[in-house]
Scaffold this motif. Sequence first.
Motif, short mmCIF file in Angstrom:
data_model
loop_
_atom_site.label_atom_id
_atom_site.label_comp_id
_atom_site.label_asym_id
_atom_site.label_seq_id
_atom_site.Cartn_x
_atom_site.Cartn_y
_atom_site.Cartn_z
N UNK A 164 -39.55 2.25 21.31
CA UNK A 164 -39.45 2.53 19.88
C UNK A 164 -40.30 3.75 19.53
N UNK A 165 -39.84 4.53 18.56
CA UNK A 165 -40.66 5.58 17.99
C UNK A 165 -40.37 5.66 16.50
N UNK A 166 -41.42 5.88 15.71
CA UNK A 166 -41.27 5.95 14.25
C UNK A 166 -42.60 6.39 13.65
N UNK A 167 -42.56 6.74 12.37
CA UNK A 167 -43.76 7.09 11.62
C UNK A 167 -43.92 6.14 10.45
N UNK A 168 -45.17 5.87 10.09
CA UNK A 168 -45.49 5.05 8.93
C UNK A 168 -46.51 5.79 8.07
N UNK A 169 -46.45 5.54 6.77
CA UNK A 169 -47.43 6.14 5.87
C UNK A 169 -48.79 5.52 6.14
N UNK A 170 -49.82 6.20 5.69
CA UNK A 170 -51.19 5.74 5.90
C UNK A 170 -51.37 4.33 5.35
N UNK A 171 -52.04 3.48 6.13
CA UNK A 171 -52.36 2.13 5.70
C UNK A 171 -51.37 1.07 6.14
N UNK A 172 -50.20 1.48 6.64
CA UNK A 172 -49.21 0.51 7.10
C UNK A 172 -49.38 0.26 8.60
N UNK A 173 -49.04 -0.95 9.02
CA UNK A 173 -49.28 -1.39 10.40
C UNK A 173 -47.97 -1.46 11.18
N UNK A 174 -47.98 -0.88 12.39
CA UNK A 174 -46.80 -0.93 13.25
C UNK A 174 -46.43 -2.37 13.59
N UNK A 175 -47.44 -3.22 13.79
CA UNK A 175 -47.16 -4.61 14.16
C UNK A 175 -46.47 -5.37 13.03
N UNK A 176 -46.69 -4.94 11.78
CA UNK A 176 -46.02 -5.60 10.65
C UNK A 176 -44.55 -5.26 10.62
N UNK A 177 -44.20 -4.06 11.07
CA UNK A 177 -42.78 -3.70 11.22
C UNK A 177 -42.18 -4.43 12.41
N UNK A 178 -42.94 -4.49 13.49
CA UNK A 178 -42.45 -5.08 14.73
C UNK A 178 -42.16 -6.58 14.61
N UNK A 179 -42.95 -7.30 13.80
CA UNK A 179 -42.78 -8.76 13.69
C UNK A 179 -41.44 -9.12 13.07
N UNK A 180 -40.81 -8.18 12.35
CA UNK A 180 -39.49 -8.45 11.77
C UNK A 180 -38.37 -8.25 12.78
N UNK A 181 -38.69 -7.62 13.91
CA UNK A 181 -37.69 -7.33 14.93
C UNK A 181 -37.75 -8.34 16.07
N UNK A 182 -38.97 -8.72 16.44
CA UNK A 182 -39.14 -9.51 17.66
C UNK A 182 -40.33 -10.45 17.52
N UNK A 216 -45.90 6.59 15.93
CA UNK A 216 -46.04 5.57 16.98
C UNK A 216 -44.95 5.73 18.05
N UNK A 217 -45.36 5.52 19.28
CA UNK A 217 -44.43 5.37 20.39
C UNK A 217 -44.80 4.07 21.10
N UNK A 218 -43.93 3.07 21.01
CA UNK A 218 -44.22 1.75 21.54
C UNK A 218 -43.21 1.38 22.62
N UNK A 219 -43.70 0.69 23.64
CA UNK A 219 -42.82 0.12 24.66
C UNK A 219 -43.09 -1.37 24.75
N UNK A 220 -42.06 -2.15 24.51
CA UNK A 220 -42.16 -3.60 24.63
C UNK A 220 -41.59 -4.01 25.98
N UNK A 221 -42.35 -4.85 26.67
CA UNK A 221 -41.95 -5.30 28.00
C UNK A 221 -41.47 -6.75 27.94
N UNK A 222 -40.87 -7.18 29.04
CA UNK A 222 -40.36 -8.55 29.18
C UNK A 222 -39.35 -8.88 28.08
N UNK A 223 -38.51 -7.90 27.77
CA UNK A 223 -37.44 -8.08 26.80
C UNK A 223 -36.17 -8.49 27.54
#
Length: 309
Positions: free
Chosen positions: A284-302, A131-138
């Motif tokens: 942000x950039x990172x990898x997740x194993x199959x079946x895991x959701x980027x948004x589930x990681x993101x909700x712990x950050x922001x 994943x390569x994510x860009x969060x705006x309005x931070x």
Amino acid sequence: MTFNTNFSYAYDKPATSGTIKTCPEDFRVVELPDYSTSGSGEHVYLKIRKTNANTGWVAGQLADFTGTSNKDVGFAGRKDRYAIAEQWFSCYLPGEQNPKWEKLEVEGVELLDVTRHTRKLRKGDLSGNFFELTLQQVSPEPEDHQTLEVRLQRLRDSGAPNYFGEQRFGRDNGNLECADKLLKGCKSIRRNRDIYLSVARAYMFNHFLSTKISEESWSAISDDESGPMYGMSRDPRPGEDRLPGECERWCEGLQKLRVKTGSRNLKLKPRDLHWRFEGESLHLSFSLVAGSFATSALREVMDYKESDH
């Protein structure tokens, strides 16, 4: 019916906010295969880059273009619609069948590579996603960046609850409504049976994990600990008695439909997590194993919100 999707956080709800998916370029996904293609065989493998396109819809477009049925088109997993995502599809085209791929013209679809293999691409045929994510309005304030840095470091070191992402439940929990009807015996919902069964089991798993975190704490959960994917079982599965009330009928429905039980890891751990701030953006950039959701990681950050589409 009202469904509770306010699941427990590993620590506490983040105070800083931001916006995801303001444009497709802000949410990029690259599928990571767990196989090597042979270069020959009855199945054509297509590497596709899709933009703002549903995976199932793309599969249907490929079936139409090749003159095959939808069941002859395979893919390893569904990717976010409002994103730029690269993933593989397979089409059953035995013998010398070889369409003129340069004539494939589908809005939001770009063909990157073509090869062949001996078997159909099936769900789960991947090692993970990058994943390569860009969060705006931070917030650009230094103290807010420090807060986010702490949370990002904690995510890298301790992971996050491996919840199924909110997108699994559909807009306004519409998929949960259909799952509820299916598991209560409504025959008109049978057309998308597998999708709605997975939605119901995802909701039940999330509640199991949420309850475990609230009762035992996040730090008590080990990296390799797993939880139940509910289904047909002779004896009650762990946590079944603490699921929401609507899930009692669901357990009965899963039994009647003979859905096999399974398990899922309770923690997700991003690999190669990197981040940088740029004005009011967080990259942000990172990898997740199959079946895991980027948004589930993101909700712990922001405390993020998704841009209107």
